[in-house]
Every structure is written in structure tokens, then in C-alpha cells.
Design a protein around this motif. Structure first.
Motif, PDB file in Angstrom:
ATOM      1  N   THR A  46       0.861  -1.360  -0.167  1.00 54.26           N
ATOM      2  CA  THR A  46      -0.104  -0.105  -0.135  1.00 54.26           C
ATOM      3  C   THR A  46       0.791   1.226   0.129  1.00 54.26           C
ATOM      4  N   LEU A  47       0.895   2.077  -0.915  1.00 48.61           N
ATOM      5  CA  LEU A  47       1.683   3.258  -1.359  1.00 48.61           C
ATOM      6  C   LEU A  47       0.635   4.464  -0.884  1.00 48.61           C
ATOM      7  N   SER A  48       1.159   5.180   0.092  1.00 53.50           N
ATOM      8  CA  SER A  48       0.499   6.200   0.722  1.00 53.50           C
ATOM      9  C   SER A  48       0.915   7.692   0.291  1.00 53.50           C
ATOM     10  N   LEU A  49       0.165   8.341  -0.759  1.00 54.38           N
ATOM     11  CA  LEU A  49       0.612   9.489  -1.374  1.00 54.38           C
ATOM     12  C   LEU A  49      -0.457  10.805  -0.967  1.00 54.38           C
ATOM     13  N   THR A  50       0.214  11.882  -1.294  1.00 50.42           N
ATOM     14  CA  THR A  50      -0.873  13.113  -1.064  1.00 50.42           C
ATOM     15  C   THR A  50      -1.105  13.697  -2.502  1.00 50.42           C
ATOM     16  N   THR A  51      -2.498  14.157  -2.606  1.00 52.06           N
ATOM     17  CA  THR A  51      -2.543  14.731  -3.835  1.00 52.06           C
ATOM     18  C   THR A  51      -3.158  16.389  -3.488  1.00 52.06           C
ATOM     19  N   LYS A  52      -3.531  17.040  -4.347  1.00 49.61           N
ATOM     20  CA  LYS A  52      -4.172  18.422  -4.289  1.00 49.61           C
ATOM     21  C   LYS A  52      -5.488  18.150  -3.709  1.00 49.61           C
ATOM     22  N   SER A  53      -6.001  17.202  -4.105  1.00 47.96           N
ATOM     23  CA  SER A  53      -7.511  16.773  -3.480  1.00 47.96           C
ATOM     24  C   SER A  53      -7.357  15.977  -2.219  1.00 47.96           C
ATOM     25  N   GLY A  54      -6.313  15.741  -1.719  1.00 44.67           N
ATOM     26  CA  GLY A  54      -6.170  14.896  -0.492  1.00 44.67           C
ATOM     27  C   GLY A  54      -5.636  13.435  -0.433  1.00 44.67           C
ATOM     28  N   PRO A  55      -5.245  12.798   0.797  1.00 40.58           N
ATOM     29  CA  PRO A  55      -4.650  11.820   0.692  1.00 40.58           C
ATOM     30  C   PRO A  55      -5.251  10.534  -0.057  1.00 40.58           C
ATOM     31  N   ILE A  56      -4.403   9.748  -0.781  1.00 45.92           N
ATOM     32  CA  ILE A  56      -4.902   8.520  -1.704  1.00 45.92           C
ATOM     33  C   ILE A  56      -3.843   7.403  -1.109  1.00 45.92           C
ATOM     34  N   VAL A  57      -4.360   5.924  -1.293  1.00 46.53           N
ATOM     35  CA  VAL A  57      -3.617   5.139  -1.235  1.00 46.53           C
ATOM     36  C   VAL A  57      -3.557   4.290  -2.433  1.00 46.53           C
ATOM     37  N   ILE A  58      -2.453   3.716  -3.079  1.00 47.19           N
ATOM     38  CA  ILE A  58      -2.582   2.835  -4.266  1.00 47.19           C
ATOM     39  C   ILE A  58      -2.029   1.541  -3.922  1.00 47.19           C
ATOM     40  N   VAL A  59      -2.728   0.448  -4.009  1.00 49.51           N
ATOM     41  CA  VAL A  59      -2.196  -0.789  -3.611  1.00 49.51           C
ATOM     42  C   VAL A  59      -1.538  -1.521  -4.972  1.00 49.51           C
ATOM     43  N   VAL A  60      -0.452  -1.826  -4.901  1.00 48.41           N
ATOM     44  CA  VAL A  60       0.414  -2.554  -6.086  1.00 48.41           C
ATOM     45  C   VAL A  60       1.082  -3.796  -5.564  1.00 48.41           C
ATOM     46  N   MET A  61       1.318  -4.800  -6.493  1.00 43.73           N
ATOM     47  CA  MET A  61       1.839  -5.856  -6.413  1.00 43.73           C
ATOM     48  C   MET A  61       3.070  -5.584  -5.698  1.00 43.73           C
ATOM     49  N   GLY A  62       3.730  -6.485  -4.580  1.00 40.09           N
ATOM     50  CA  GLY A  62       4.840  -6.400  -3.949  1.00 40.09           C
ATOM     51  C   GLY A  62       6.093  -5.656  -4.326  1.00 40.09           C
ATOM     52  N   THR A  63       6.291  -6.491  -5.787  1.00 41.14           N
ATOM     53  CA  THR A  63       7.702  -6.112  -6.478  1.00 41.14           C
ATOM     54  C   THR A  63       7.365  -4.967  -7.325  1.00 41.14           C
ATOM     55  N   ALA A  64       6.288  -4.465  -7.635  1.00 39.69           N
ATOM     56  CA  ALA A  64       5.935  -3.339  -8.393  1.00 39.69           C
ATOM     57  C   ALA A  64       6.506  -1.920  -7.867  1.00 39.69           C
ATOM     58  N   TYR A 122      -1.922 -10.499  -0.189  1.00 46.30           N
ATOM     59  CA  TYR A 122      -2.122 -10.098   1.300  1.00 46.30           C
ATOM     60  C   TYR A 122      -1.537  -8.562   1.595  1.00 46.30           C
ATOM     61  N   PRO A 123      -2.564  -7.804   1.806  1.00 46.06           N
ATOM     62  CA  PRO A 123      -2.339  -6.369   2.342  1.00 46.06           C
ATOM     63  C   PRO A 123      -1.971  -6.389   3.820  1.00 46.06           C
ATOM     64  N   ALA A 124      -1.275  -5.590   4.271  1.00 51.42           N
ATOM     65  CA  ALA A 124      -0.814  -5.434   5.667  1.00 51.42           C
ATOM     66  C   ALA A 124      -2.352  -5.192   6.281  1.00 51.42           C
ATOM     67  N   ALA A 125      -2.286  -5.198   7.944  1.00 54.09           N
ATOM     68  CA  ALA A 125      -3.724  -4.989   8.491  1.00 54.09           C
ATOM     69  C   ALA A 125      -3.623  -4.143   9.477  1.00 54.09           C
ATOM     70  N   GLY A 126      -2.923  -2.876   9.564  1.00 49.75           N
ATOM     71  CA  GLY A 126      -2.879  -1.989  10.593  1.00 49.75           C
ATOM     72  C   GLY A 126      -1.654  -1.787  11.535  1.00 49.75           C
ATOM     73  N   ALA A 127      -0.688  -2.941  11.199  1.00 48.33           N
ATOM     74  CA  ALA A 127       0.605  -3.141  12.131  1.00 48.33           C
ATOM     75  C   ALA A 127       1.519  -3.741  11.324  1.00 48.33           C
ATOM     76  N   PRO A 128       2.726  -3.771  11.891  1.00 46.31           N
ATOM     77  CA  PRO A 128       4.005  -4.282  11.250  1.00 46.31           C
ATOM     78  C   PRO A 128       4.333  -5.679  11.439  1.00 46.31           C
ATOM     79  N   ASN A 129       3.146  -6.105  11.885  1.00 42.34           N
ATOM     80  CA  ASN A 129       3.367  -7.668  12.393  1.00 42.34           C
ATOM     81  C   ASN A 129       1.909  -8.600  11.847  1.00 42.34           C
ATOM     82  N   ASN A 130       1.483  -7.945  10.848  1.00 46.36           N
ATOM     83  CA  ASN A 130      -0.034  -8.696  10.459  1.00 46.36           C
ATOM     84  C   ASN A 130      -0.321  -8.587   9.156  1.00 46.36           C
TER      85      ASN A 130
END
Length: 158
Positions: A46-64, A122-130
């Protein structure tokens, strides 16, 4: 609070059995793949970015990797990643636990075409161990994410 929000979110969606918690870190793609015993590409980063219209997340393949040209073509602006110490305030999750659900209101979700190389993911689930084990259909349904193509290389072609 992030993990509790993810638990509640998954329960509301009937996906509580998708949740996985580990005794070791899954904060990076390599660590998550090792603890899950799967290919790095199967990790939904999950990539977290900021844009002019607010924050976004883009979910990508792990090696992308994000393609800045494609990002600018799609969003009409340069890609700007949210700083690690600002992630929790901006999207609701800490570094290493950023996921595409149980987000702060107004955070938009996008699913990159690179994800289509693997199912389930498998996306993360809110912590660095899940993580959460989700099919692509489940991921699309629970995030309401829009499919886009903003990664480098052939792995992102639809």
C-alpha cells in the motif's frame, strides 16, 4: 487503534478469518513474504501519497514500482509520498502497517493493475506484524478501489 479498526472493519465485512497476526515483523515486502511463505509479488503493498484533493493509497503488487509518468498522466500532478511520521495522521495507519481499509474518512483507494498477477494477495492489516488474506474480488469489494495502471514495466499491463 489501527489494528482494532481493521479487526472491526474485517468483521463487518464477514472477513474476520482473513486476518493473520505474526510473532515477527511483516513490515516490508520481503519480511511479509518470508513470514507468509509466499512470493514477494503476492504482498499487496500500500503506497500512501498526497494529492491536491487529499490523501490517497494505491495498492500494488509487492515487487512493483510506481511509474512517475503514468502517475502524472492519471492524476495530473507529480507523485508525492506521505512522510512516514505523518502516515498515521493522514491515512490512519503506521509505517509498515499501511493497508487499504479502515482508513481515515476521505482517503481514496486505487488498485493497480499489477495486483492481477496474483490471487489471493496479502495487504498489511494496520500493524507491522500482520496481514489479511484476500482474493482480488474481496479486495476490490471491501476497498471500493478504482483499478488503475500506474506502475513500471509489463507486470502492470491490464
Amino acid at each position: 487503534m489501527s489494528v482494532e479498526a481493521v479487526h472491526e472493519f474485517l468483521k463487518e465485512k464477514g472477513l474476520e478469518s482473513a486476518y493473520r497476526e505474526f510473532s515477527s515483523s511483516s513490515a516490508t515486502v520481503a519480511l511479509a513474504a518470508a513470514v507468509l511463505g509466499c512470493e514477494e509479488g503476492r504482498i499487496a503493498k500500500t503506497l500512501s501519497l498526497t494529492t491536491k484533493s487529499g490523501p490517497i493509497v494505491i495498492v500494488v503488487m509487492g515487487t512493483a514500482r510506481l511509474d512517475n509518468r503514468k502517475f502524472k498522466e492519471h492524476f495530473g500532478e507529480k507523485a508525492v509520498f506521505i512522510k512516514p511520521d505523518e502516515l498515521e495522521d493522514a491515512i490512519g495507519h503506521p509505517m509498515g502497517g499501511c493497508c487499504p481499509f479502515a482508513l481515515k474518512p476521505g482517503v481514496r483507494v486505487y488498485l493497480d493493475a499489477s495486483l492481477r498477477a496474483f490471487d489471493p494477495v496479502y495487504p498489511a492489516a494496520g500493524a507491522p506484524n500482520n496481514a489479511a488474506e484476500l482474493t482480488l474480488a474481496q479486495l476490490e469489494e471491501v476497498t471500493g478501489g478504482e483499478w488503475i495502471d500506474v506502475c513500471k514495466g509489463n507486470e502492470c499491463s491490464e
